[in-house]
Design a protein around this motif. Structure first.
Motif, PDB file in Angstrom:
ATOM      1  N   TYR A 102      13.350  -3.186 -16.519  1.00  0.00           N
ATOM      2  CA  TYR A 102      13.252  -4.126 -17.635  1.00  0.00           C
ATOM      3  C   TYR A 102      13.150  -5.578 -17.208  1.00  0.00           C
ATOM      4  O   TYR A 102      12.539  -6.378 -17.904  1.00  0.00           O
ATOM      5  CB  TYR A 102      14.448  -3.937 -18.572  1.00  0.00           C
ATOM      6  N   ALA A 103      13.737  -5.966 -16.087  1.00  0.00           N
ATOM      7  CA  ALA A 103      13.696  -7.360 -15.665  1.00  0.00           C
ATOM      8  C   ALA A 103      12.634  -7.597 -14.603  1.00  0.00           C
ATOM      9  O   ALA A 103      12.325  -8.745 -14.289  1.00  0.00           O
ATOM     10  CB  ALA A 103      15.065  -7.807 -15.145  1.00  0.00           C
ATOM     11  N   GLY A 104      12.093  -6.552 -14.045  1.00  0.00           N
ATOM     12  CA  GLY A 104      11.065  -6.703 -13.023  1.00  0.00           C
ATOM     13  C   GLY A 104      11.591  -7.189 -11.687  1.00  0.00           C
ATOM     14  O   GLY A 104      10.823  -7.627 -10.830  1.00  0.00           O
ATOM     15  N   ILE A 105      12.888  -7.100 -11.482  1.00  0.00           N
ATOM     16  CA  ILE A 105      13.491  -7.526 -10.220  1.00  0.00           C
ATOM     17  C   ILE A 105      13.475  -6.337  -9.272  1.00  0.00           C
ATOM     18  O   ILE A 105      14.108  -5.316  -9.508  1.00  0.00           O
ATOM     19  CB  ILE A 105      14.929  -8.032 -10.429  1.00  0.00           C
ATOM     20  N   VAL A 106      12.726  -6.467  -8.196  1.00  0.00           N
ATOM     21  CA  VAL A 106      12.637  -5.393  -7.215  1.00  0.00           C
ATOM     22  C   VAL A 106      13.301  -5.865  -5.933  1.00  0.00           C
ATOM     23  O   VAL A 106      12.934  -6.894  -5.373  1.00  0.00           O
ATOM     24  CB  VAL A 106      11.164  -5.019  -6.937  1.00  0.00           C
ATOM     25  N   LEU A 107      14.284  -5.122  -5.486  1.00  0.00           N
ATOM     26  CA  LEU A 107      14.982  -5.471  -4.256  1.00  0.00           C
ATOM     27  C   LEU A 107      14.241  -4.856  -3.078  1.00  0.00           C
ATOM     28  O   LEU A 107      13.842  -3.693  -3.125  1.00  0.00           O
ATOM     29  CB  LEU A 107      16.416  -4.956  -4.304  1.00  0.00           C
ATOM     30  N   PRO A 108      14.049  -5.612  -2.014  1.00  0.00           N
ATOM     31  CA  PRO A 108      13.341  -5.053  -0.854  1.00  0.00           C
ATOM     32  C   PRO A 108      14.184  -3.972  -0.177  1.00  0.00           C
ATOM     33  O   PRO A 108      15.407  -4.071  -0.097  1.00  0.00           O
ATOM     34  CB  PRO A 108      13.146  -6.256   0.060  1.00  0.00           C
ATOM     35  N   PHE A 109      13.510  -2.950   0.261  1.00  0.00           N
ATOM     36  CA  PHE A 109      14.183  -1.828   0.918  1.00  0.00           C
ATOM     37  C   PHE A 109      13.619  -1.665   2.316  1.00  0.00           C
ATOM     38  O   PHE A 109      12.414  -1.543   2.498  1.00  0.00           O
ATOM     39  CB  PHE A 109      13.969  -0.542   0.119  1.00  0.00           C
ATOM     40  N   THR A 110      14.484  -1.686   3.279  1.00  0.00           N
ATOM     41  CA  THR A 110      14.065  -1.465   4.655  1.00  0.00           C
ATOM     42  C   THR A 110      14.881  -0.322   5.248  1.00  0.00           C
ATOM     43  O   THR A 110      16.091  -0.248   5.038  1.00  0.00           O
ATOM     44  CB  THR A 110      14.231  -2.739   5.505  1.00  0.00           C
ATOM     45  N   PRO A 111      14.251   0.585   5.963  1.00  0.00           N
ATOM     46  CA  PRO A 111      14.981   1.722   6.522  1.00  0.00           C
ATOM     47  C   PRO A 111      15.719   1.411   7.825  1.00  0.00           C
ATOM     48  O   PRO A 111      16.351   2.295   8.394  1.00  0.00           O
ATOM     49  CB  PRO A 111      13.879   2.758   6.766  1.00  0.00           C
ATOM     50  N   ALA A 112      15.665   0.190   8.302  1.00  0.00           N
ATOM     51  CA  ALA A 112      16.264  -0.149   9.597  1.00  0.00           C
ATOM     52  C   ALA A 112      17.768   0.153   9.668  1.00  0.00           C
ATOM     53  O   ALA A 112      18.221   0.730  10.672  1.00  0.00           O
ATOM     54  CB  ALA A 112      15.997  -1.613   9.928  1.00  0.00           C
ATOM     55  N   PRO A 113      18.582  -0.207   8.665  1.00  0.00           N
ATOM     56  CA  PRO A 113      20.015   0.113   8.787  1.00  0.00           C
ATOM     57  C   PRO A 113      20.279   1.612   8.894  1.00  0.00           C
ATOM     58  O   PRO A 113      21.161   2.043   9.638  1.00  0.00           O
ATOM     59  CB  PRO A 113      20.633  -0.449   7.508  1.00  0.00           C
ATOM     60  N   PHE A 114      19.494   2.410   8.172  1.00  0.00           N
ATOM     61  CA  PHE A 114      19.691   3.860   8.226  1.00  0.00           C
ATOM     62  C   PHE A 114      19.274   4.414   9.583  1.00  0.00           C
ATOM     63  O   PHE A 114      19.882   5.360  10.089  1.00  0.00           O
ATOM     64  CB  PHE A 114      18.891   4.534   7.106  1.00  0.00           C
ATOM     65  N   GLN A 115      18.266   3.829  10.195  1.00  0.00           N
ATOM     66  CA  GLN A 115      17.845   4.277  11.517  1.00  0.00           C
ATOM     67  C   GLN A 115      18.907   3.948  12.560  1.00  0.00           C
ATOM     68  O   GLN A 115      19.205   4.778  13.434  1.00  0.00           O
ATOM     69  CB  GLN A 115      16.527   3.612  11.900  1.00  0.00           C
ATOM     70  N   ILE A 116      19.493   2.782  12.466  1.00  0.00           N
ATOM     71  CA  ILE A 116      20.529   2.386  13.427  1.00  0.00           C
ATOM     72  C   ILE A 116      21.753   3.284  13.293  1.00  0.00           C
ATOM     73  O   ILE A 116      22.299   3.780  14.283  1.00  0.00           O
ATOM     74  CB  ILE A 116      20.895   0.903  13.237  1.00  0.00           C
ATOM     75  N   VAL A 117      22.175   3.523  12.052  1.00  0.00           N
ATOM     76  CA  VAL A 117      23.327   4.400  11.826  1.00  0.00           C
ATOM     77  C   VAL A 117      22.997   5.821  12.269  1.00  0.00           C
ATOM     78  O   VAL A 117      23.840   6.520  12.845  1.00  0.00           O
ATOM     79  CB  VAL A 117      23.750   4.354  10.344  1.00  0.00           C
ATOM     80  N   GLY A 118      21.766   6.268  12.035  1.00  0.00           N
ATOM     81  CA  GLY A 118      21.367   7.609  12.450  1.00  0.00           C
ATOM     82  C   GLY A 118      21.422   7.791  13.953  1.00  0.00           C
ATOM     83  O   GLY A 118      21.859   8.839  14.444  1.00  0.00           O
ATOM     84  N   VAL A 119      20.985   6.796  14.695  1.00  0.00           N
ATOM     85  CA  VAL A 119      21.046   6.878  16.160  1.00  0.00           C
ATOM     86  C   VAL A 119      22.502   6.926  16.623  1.00  0.00           C
ATOM     87  O   VAL A 119      22.858   7.722  17.509  1.00  0.00           O
ATOM     88  CB  VAL A 119      20.301   5.687  16.799  1.00  0.00           C
ATOM     89  N   ALA A 120      23.358   6.114  16.031  1.00  0.00           N
ATOM     90  CA  ALA A 120      24.778   6.115  16.419  1.00  0.00           C
ATOM     91  C   ALA A 120      25.421   7.460  16.122  1.00  0.00           C
ATOM     92  O   ALA A 120      26.170   7.998  16.953  1.00  0.00           O
ATOM     93  CB  ALA A 120      25.512   4.992  15.686  1.00  0.00           C
ATOM     94  N   ILE A 121      25.129   8.033  14.973  1.00  0.00           N
ATOM     95  CA  ILE A 121      25.697   9.341  14.621  1.00  0.00           C
ATOM     96  C   ILE A 121      25.174  10.417  15.564  1.00  0.00           C
ATOM     97  O   ILE A 121      25.923  11.309  15.982  1.00  0.00           O
ATOM     98  CB  ILE A 121      25.396   9.674  13.151  1.00  0.00           C
ATOM     99  N   ALA A 122      23.890  10.349  15.924  1.00  0.00           N
ATOM    100  CA  ALA A 122      23.323  11.339  16.842  1.00  0.00           C
ATOM    101  C   ALA A 122      24.016  11.286  18.197  1.00  0.00           C
ATOM    102  O   ALA A 122      24.313  12.334  18.795  1.00  0.00           O
ATOM    103  CB  ALA A 122      21.828  11.102  17.001  1.00  0.00           C
ATOM    104  N   ILE A 123      24.291  10.090  18.703  1.00  0.00           N
ATOM    105  CA  ILE A 123      24.966   9.965  19.995  1.00  0.00           C
ATOM    106  C   ILE A 123      26.393  10.515  19.917  1.00  0.00           C
ATOM    107  O   ILE A 123      26.845  11.249  20.797  1.00  0.00           O
ATOM    108  CB  ILE A 123      24.947   8.500  20.472  1.00  0.00           C
ATOM    109  N   LEU A 124      27.107  10.171  18.847  1.00  0.00           N
ATOM    110  CA  LEU A 124      28.469  10.678  18.697  1.00  0.00           C
ATOM    111  C   LEU A 124      28.494  12.192  18.580  1.00  0.00           C
ATOM    112  O   LEU A 124      29.361  12.863  19.162  1.00  0.00           O
ATOM    113  CB  LEU A 124      29.132  10.040  17.476  1.00  0.00           C
ATOM    114  N   LEU A 125      27.550  12.768  17.824  1.00  0.00           N
ATOM    115  CA  LEU A 125      27.503  14.222  17.694  1.00  0.00           C
ATOM    116  C   LEU A 125      27.172  14.886  19.025  1.00  0.00           C
ATOM    117  O   LEU A 125      27.672  15.975  19.321  1.00  0.00           O
ATOM    118  CB  LEU A 125      26.483  14.623  16.632  1.00  0.00           C
ATOM    119  N   ALA A 126      26.328  14.262  19.821  1.00  0.00           N
ATOM    120  CA  ALA A 126      26.006  14.827  21.136  1.00  0.00           C
ATOM    121  C   ALA A 126      27.246  14.867  22.019  1.00  0.00           C
ATOM    122  O   ALA A 126      27.492  15.870  22.705  1.00  0.00           O
ATOM    123  CB  ALA A 126      24.900  14.013  21.793  1.00  0.00           C
ATOM    124  N   PHE A 127      28.040  13.809  22.003  1.00  0.00           N
ATOM    125  CA  PHE A 127      29.265  13.805  22.801  1.00  0.00           C
ATOM    126  C   PHE A 127      30.241  14.873  22.318  1.00  0.00           C
ATOM    127  O   PHE A 127      30.857  15.576  23.114  1.00  0.00           O
ATOM    128  CB  PHE A 127      29.939  12.433  22.767  1.00  0.00           C
TER     129      PHE A 127
END
Length: 82
Positions: free
Chosen positions: A36-61
């Protein structure tokens, strides 16, 4: 300790009611702002990629540690059997 195979969902929902309502309210607010207001917030996948890499390393250990414990138990059990 696992007591039964079923999950008492009503208890889970009751326990996490506040968090679920907060997530629904925030999602609804952003959806209404976009529609209704036309306000679109930018979305970038970078934070999810960083968290995903950290979780993958922890799960490997953790996986390596679990396998080491299993292997040690297997060696001990082999010694007992022999």
């Amino acid at each position: 300790m696992v007591v039964s195979d079923t999950v008492p969902w009503i208890n889970v929902l009751r326990l996490h009611r506040d968090m679920l309502l907060s997530v629904v309210a925030i999602s609804l607010a952003f959806g209404l702002l976009d529609r209704y207001a036309g306000i679109v917030l930018p979305f970038t996948p970078a934070p999810f990629q960083i968290v995903g890499v950290a979780i993958a390393i922890l799960l490997a250990f953790r996986n390596n540690a679990a396998y080491d414990r299993w292997w040690e138990g297997r060696k001990i059990w082999g010694g007992i059997v022999n």
